[in-house]
Write a protein that holds these residues in place. Sequence first.
Motif, PDB file in Angstrom:
ATOM      1  N   TYR A 110       0.878  -1.164   0.000  1.00 18.55           N
ATOM      2  CA  TYR A 110       0.000   0.000   0.000  1.00 18.55           C
ATOM      3  C   TYR A 110       0.920   1.220   0.000  1.00 18.55           C
ATOM      4  CZ  TYR A 110      -2.950  -3.709   1.905  1.00 18.55           C
ATOM      5  OH  TYR A 110      -3.595  -4.907   2.106  1.00 18.55           O
ATOM      6  N   ASN A 111       0.838   2.040  -1.039  1.00 16.30           N
ATOM      7  CA  ASN A 111       1.775   3.160  -1.137  1.00 16.30           C
ATOM      8  C   ASN A 111       1.045   4.481  -1.321  1.00 16.30           C
ATOM      9  OD1 ASN A 111       1.422   2.024  -4.030  1.00 16.30           O
ATOM     10  ND2 ASN A 111       2.275   4.075  -4.381  1.00 16.30           N
ATOM     11  N   SER A 112       1.627   5.535  -0.769  1.00 18.36           N
ATOM     12  CA  SER A 112       1.065   6.879  -0.875  1.00 18.36           C
ATOM     13  C   SER A 112       2.149   7.847  -1.313  1.00 18.36           C
ATOM     14  CB  SER A 112       0.488   7.342   0.465  1.00 18.36           C
ATOM     15  OG  SER A 112      -0.568   6.505   0.898  1.00 18.36           O
ATOM     16  N   LEU A 113       1.781   8.786  -2.185  1.00 25.95           N
ATOM     17  CA  LEU A 113       2.662   9.877  -2.588  1.00 25.95           C
ATOM     18  C   LEU A 113       2.115  11.176  -2.005  1.00 25.95           C
ATOM     19  CD1 LEU A 113       3.508   9.277  -6.363  1.00 25.95           C
ATOM     20  CD2 LEU A 113       4.914   8.775  -4.370  1.00 25.95           C
ATOM     21  N   PHE A 114       2.979  11.954  -1.344  1.00 25.15           N
ATOM     22  CA  PHE A 114       2.567  13.186  -0.686  1.00 25.15           C
ATOM     23  C   PHE A 114       3.189  14.399  -1.370  1.00 25.15           C
ATOM     24  CE2 PHE A 114       2.793   9.756   2.417  1.00 25.15           C
ATOM     25  CZ  PHE A 114       1.569   9.836   3.065  1.00 25.15           C
ATOM     26  N   ASP A 115       2.423  15.493  -1.435  1.00 35.18           N
ATOM     27  CA  ASP A 115       2.987  16.730  -1.960  1.00 35.18           C
ATOM     28  C   ASP A 115       3.682  17.493  -0.833  1.00 35.18           C
ATOM     29  OD1 ASP A 115       0.993  17.991  -0.464  1.00 35.18           O
ATOM     30  OD2 ASP A 115      -0.280  18.410  -2.186  1.00 35.18           O
ATOM     31  N   ALA A 116       4.146  18.700  -1.121  1.00 38.19           N
ATOM     32  CA  ALA A 116       4.925  19.470  -0.145  1.00 38.19           C
ATOM     33  C   ALA A 116       4.113  19.822   1.097  1.00 38.19           C
ATOM     34  CB  ALA A 116       5.461  20.748  -0.802  1.00 38.19           C
ATOM     35  N   GLU A 117       2.786  19.869   0.965  1.00 42.27           N
ATOM     36  CA  GLU A 117       1.921  20.192   2.109  1.00 42.27           C
ATOM     37  C   GLU A 117       1.495  18.944   2.879  1.00 42.27           C
ATOM     38  OE1 GLU A 117       1.408  21.871  -0.960  1.00 42.27           O
ATOM     39  OE2 GLU A 117       2.646  23.394   0.026  1.00 42.27           O
ATOM     40  N   GLY A 118       1.956  17.779   2.437  1.00 42.49           N
ATOM     41  CA  GLY A 118       1.609  16.543   3.122  1.00 42.49           C
ATOM     42  C   GLY A 118       0.300  15.935   2.671  1.00 42.49           C
ATOM     43  N   ASN A 119      -0.295  16.478   1.595  1.00 39.52           N
ATOM     44  CA  ASN A 119      -1.536  15.914   1.066  1.00 39.52           C
ATOM     45  C   ASN A 119      -1.226  14.771   0.106  1.00 39.52           C
ATOM     46  OD1 ASN A 119      -3.232  17.900   2.353  1.00 39.52           O
ATOM     47  ND2 ASN A 119      -2.481  19.362   0.822  1.00 39.52           N
ATOM     48  N   VAL A 120      -2.082  13.753   0.107  1.00 41.45           N
ATOM     49  CA  VAL A 120      -1.877  12.588  -0.749  1.00 41.45           C
ATOM     50  C   VAL A 120      -2.275  12.926  -2.188  1.00 41.45           C
ATOM     51  CG1 VAL A 120      -2.576  10.217  -1.241  1.00 41.45           C
ATOM     52  CG2 VAL A 120      -2.169  10.927   1.117  1.00 41.45           C
ATOM     53  N   ILE A 121      -1.322  12.762  -3.107  1.00 44.72           N
ATOM     54  CA  ILE A 121      -1.607  12.936  -4.539  1.00 44.72           C
ATOM     55  C   ILE A 121      -2.144  11.635  -5.127  1.00 44.72           C
ATOM     56  CG2 ILE A 121      -0.578  13.407  -6.804  1.00 44.72           C
ATOM     57  CD1 ILE A 121       1.468  15.159  -5.418  1.00 44.72           C
ATOM     58  N   GLU A 122      -1.523  10.542  -4.726  1.00 49.80           N
ATOM     59  CA  GLU A 122      -1.902   9.235  -5.268  1.00 49.80           C
ATOM     60  C   GLU A 122      -1.782   8.175  -4.174  1.00 49.80           C
ATOM     61  OE1 GLU A 122      -0.208   5.988  -8.564  1.00 49.80           O
ATOM     62  OE2 GLU A 122       0.140   8.136  -8.858  1.00 49.80           O
ATOM     63  N   TYR A 123      -2.794   7.330  -4.100  1.00 50.16           N
ATOM     64  CA  TYR A 123      -2.760   6.186  -3.193  1.00 50.16           C
ATOM     65  C   TYR A 123      -2.842   4.929  -4.039  1.00 50.16           C
ATOM     66  CZ  TYR A 123      -4.483   2.546  -0.066  1.00 50.16           C
ATOM     67  OH  TYR A 123      -4.650   1.356   0.598  1.00 50.16           O
ATOM     68  N   GLY A 124      -1.989   3.953  -3.751  1.00 48.54           N
ATOM     69  CA  GLY A 124      -1.970   2.750  -4.560  1.00 48.54           C
ATOM     70  C   GLY A 124      -1.909   1.479  -3.746  1.00 48.54           C
ATOM     71  N   GLU A 125      -2.382   0.411  -4.363  1.00 46.70           N
ATOM     72  CA  GLU A 125      -2.315  -0.930  -3.776  1.00 46.70           C
ATOM     73  C   GLU A 125      -1.764  -1.868  -4.844  1.00 46.70           C
ATOM     74  OE1 GLU A 125      -6.231  -0.323  -0.910  1.00 46.70           O
ATOM     75  OE2 GLU A 125      -6.365  -1.659  -2.631  1.00 46.70           O
ATOM     76  N   TYR A 126      -0.809  -2.710  -4.482  1.00 53.63           N
ATOM     77  CA  TYR A 126      -0.205  -3.585  -5.483  1.00 53.63           C
ATOM     78  C   TYR A 126      -0.011  -4.996  -4.938  1.00 53.63           C
ATOM     79  CZ  TYR A 126       4.157  -2.357  -2.988  1.00 53.63           C
ATOM     80  OH  TYR A 126       5.129  -2.146  -2.024  1.00 53.63           O
ATOM     81  N   LEU A 127       0.000  -5.938  -5.876  1.00 52.19           N
ATOM     82  CA  LEU A 127       0.165  -7.356  -5.571  1.00 52.19           C
ATOM     83  C   LEU A 127       1.299  -7.912  -6.415  1.00 52.19           C
ATOM     84  CD1 LEU A 127      -3.574  -8.438  -5.950  1.00 52.19           C
ATOM     85  CD2 LEU A 127      -2.431  -7.859  -3.804  1.00 52.19           C
TER      86      LEU A 127
END
Length: 248
Positions: free
Chosen positions: A215-232
Amino acid sequence: MPEIERSLPPYKQVLTYLREQIISGELAEGDTVPSERQLAADWGISRATATKVLGELRHENLVEPRQGVGTVVTARGQHQSPSDRFRSADVTGRIYPSGQYAKILSAGLVPAPERVALALGIEEGAQAVCRRRVTCDETGPVSASTSWFAAELADAVPALLESERIPGGTPGAIEEATGRAWEDGQDLVSARIATDEEAELLGITERPAALLVGYNSLFDAEGNVIEYGEYLSVGSRLTRYAYQRSRD
């Protein structure tokens, strides 16, 4: 020409340099890495140290010896983590290494389940962009993943709703359209047994089969999530995580 920094052991510096070239895609699948003799000459290290470096890369399944050619890059048996893909996109403009490609299975707006809503900071059941894909190489499926985005991003990046690959990856397209760049990322990883649907998607014939689940998350400079992902990924594939002990 690379130079040795005295703050780290030469072995670690050379290993890190080559590993990053492979992970980022600067050295692609099938490319030849420098020989022991060449590493020793380029970096001013001993042949024994150069041998140790190549041995560790082989241990990590990043390279393999090939008769008549030398030591070449191979991704066989490796699962590329999201952090590896995003670094590759930054360095080479390609999100997947040579020999791998993604098939977009679906893309559209769907109600966000609880875990996705929590990650994106939206209400459960609110509309969110959902993109599902499977990544393959010459042997077949390597991994399956789903990416989630806040619905308003689709207005700025309509391609998020299309079942087509986005050149350079979704983070680059979002940054180009909105100016929001990812600054930090986080991966949470666990393992479990594959469901029948997941096994079929990944081409797994022997069951029960273990899966690596991330489960991965990418955060911008303000700490907001740009993209949330789930992978197998198939549990037999290796995923590399490097770390160093703090000396503070």
